[in-house]
Design a protein around this motif. Sequence first.
Motif, short mmCIF file in Angstrom:
data_model
loop_
_atom_site.label_atom_id
_atom_site.label_comp_id
_atom_site.label_asym_id
_atom_site.label_seq_id
_atom_site.Cartn_x
_atom_site.Cartn_y
_atom_site.Cartn_z
N HIS A 366 -49.88 36.49 -8.37
CA HIS A 366 -51.18 36.52 -9.21
C HIS A 366 -52.13 36.13 -7.91
N GLU A 367 -51.69 35.07 -7.09
CA GLU A 367 -52.73 34.68 -6.11
C GLU A 367 -52.93 35.62 -5.12
N HIS A 370 -55.14 38.37 -6.06
CA HIS A 370 -56.77 37.92 -5.78
C HIS A 370 -57.22 38.54 -4.71
N TYR A 381 -66.35 37.36 -9.63
CA TYR A 381 -65.58 36.25 -10.04
C TYR A 381 -66.32 35.41 -11.35
N GLU A 390 -59.40 38.47 -13.21
CA GLU A 390 -58.05 37.62 -13.54
C GLU A 390 -56.98 38.62 -14.00
N HIS A 459 -60.92 33.31 -17.52
CA HIS A 459 -59.21 33.06 -17.49
C HIS A 459 -59.02 33.30 -19.20
ZN LIG Z 1 -56.43 33.68 -10.94
#
Ligand SMILES: [Zn+2]
Length: 641
Positions: A366-367, A370, A381, A390, A459
Amino acid sequence: MTLIVAAFLAGVMATTALSAPKAVTLSSRLDNLVVDRVRGTSSVVAGEFKFAAAPANYAEASISFIASRPDLFNLRDAGNELKLLRQETDRLGETHVRLDQVYQGLPVWGCQKIVHFRDANTIYMVAGQTIPTPRVSTTPKVASSAAEATASSSVKSAIGTEPVKTSSELMIYPDNGTAKLVWQVVVSGVQSPTIKWRVFVDAVTGAVVMQYNDVKEDGPTVSTGIGVGHKPYTIQTYQFGLDYEMLDASRPMFVPPVSNLQGVITTYDNRTGQLYLDPNRDNVFDDDSAMQAAVSAQAFAGLTYQYFMDAFGRNSYDNLGSGLTMTVHYGTNLNNAYGGGGFIQFGDGDGINYLPFSGDLDVVAHEFTHSVTEYTANLIYTFASGALNESYSDFFGKMVDSNNWLLGDDIRLTTPGFLRSMQDPHQGPNPARFPFGYQPAKMSEWQDLPYSNDNGGVHINSGVPNKAGYLVANVIGRAKAAQIWFRTLSMYLTPDADMNFWSSMTQQAAKDLYGFPSPEVAAVVDALDSIGFSLVFAVPTQIVPLSAQLGAATDTTISITSYRNESVIIESVVSARGKLNINGTIPQSIPSGGTATYTVSFNGATGYTTCDVGAIFDTVVITTSSAAQPTMLIPVEVNLG
Ligand SMILES: [Zn+2]
Ligand SMILES: [Ca+2]
Ligand SMILES: [Ca+2]
Ligand SMILES: [Ca+2]
């Protein structure tokens, strides 16, 4: 230079006044004595030195033995000149006590004695290069700041670039046997394991006594380690001399020499700012439990890099082979991880609700994603584009960690055992957050939130595109869904994309890859339909070209294929500007999967004038009986000769 015992006795003892040795051992036998003539003391004392009883404390016994023999070791006050560094017992049952030499509290650079015990009662050797008790003042005449400035410019002239960090420590430096009071200045780059110069500046004269880059380059290697949850992993590391460091130079992106740190994956310890290394140098990263977060990060980042390479031929997050820098133990018991720009910081979790965040492959992926997003669509974002940002991270998180659709399932300790669910966004740590559940799963549940609330719900509303990703993959499989998602992200989306644009572009990507009609496009349209983009037709975003000469139309056709398991009546097909002639059956009922075709021609008599010569965009507007998609627009490009 070394001599044997006879020369030692003649050369050193004769010139040194010594008190009589105290007998701390019951019996002694000296088998070998090696003298370091430059330093003026022994480097090896071997034989058999027996204690009456096993010492309760090996370190104290070692020091008192050395203190008892100033004739052999040339230390006037061994009790204050030796400090325990480490004690280890090996598989033979032999104990080895490693002592640092110090002087009035200052380290003596590089000087150690190791006292080797054959058994609990017997020392068989004392070896190591030390210097006789220094005879220098420990009060510096040069300030540490001046020494650091000297060291910085000295390193700069050696490497040609400006180093960024310095730290200094007062110590004794054995300069060819002469003890000198020095500042040892460590000069390094920012988190760079390849710039670590040690510069010794005379604390009396201010001159540079010695300097060197304390980095040894060996090569990529493979280590094993224990990750979060006590799981074993193989990790790619780098051997610098005796050290094994968390630097992965094994990937296709790596560009030698390693000193450039180009195309490497590294894991740093936030507590020290240093690259993680194996403290006991056995190439097994299992030395303490805090290391588990680093082992997992290093293992999972490698898998994520490899996923993007294998699935999309993408060479790292920027497709330029840039390295990834990770930091573990970020913050204090932090329940979070941060990604972007080629960096990832992982919190340790509070140990109650969460394990260290690097302990889950989907969190690491996930990171990493980004950063992929940053170098592709660069989705802003906030609000909808932030929710998409996200969602792409969640989606690729579950492509890499593909055993389920739960985010953070390997680190969330408390109920429900995960952070988010792509399959059912309503489930989550707080299922009562909204009347329908934890996250919206369709457009009608979308939350218009202020920036102050999660950057506008990034999120939260990510649940909507997350659900679409799950639905598509559930029909055509993760691999094909990933191709569609990646193409949309990398080729089509722009930074401020909203959900409608995303919906159109996702269909476009599916059509590019798999054609239309196709099961893959049907899966996408179905999924978009079920999250609230009510679609009868896959939106035809391609431009239909119509070539024409003024007054001499060349016909083109528009084919409309119905998707969806119902028949649809086309009620009208008109030119938005009223300047195109359209021929075909109106109204016309087309069954599911059926196609209606209309001929479009240029109408010079009632349409464009000579002023319009060139490429003109017009639109054919199709009106249907379907409440789900009452109108559809097809762009037409009119090329006037
Ligand atoms: Zn994230
Ligand atoms: Ca180890
Ligand atoms: Ca998993
Ligand atoms: Ca997981």
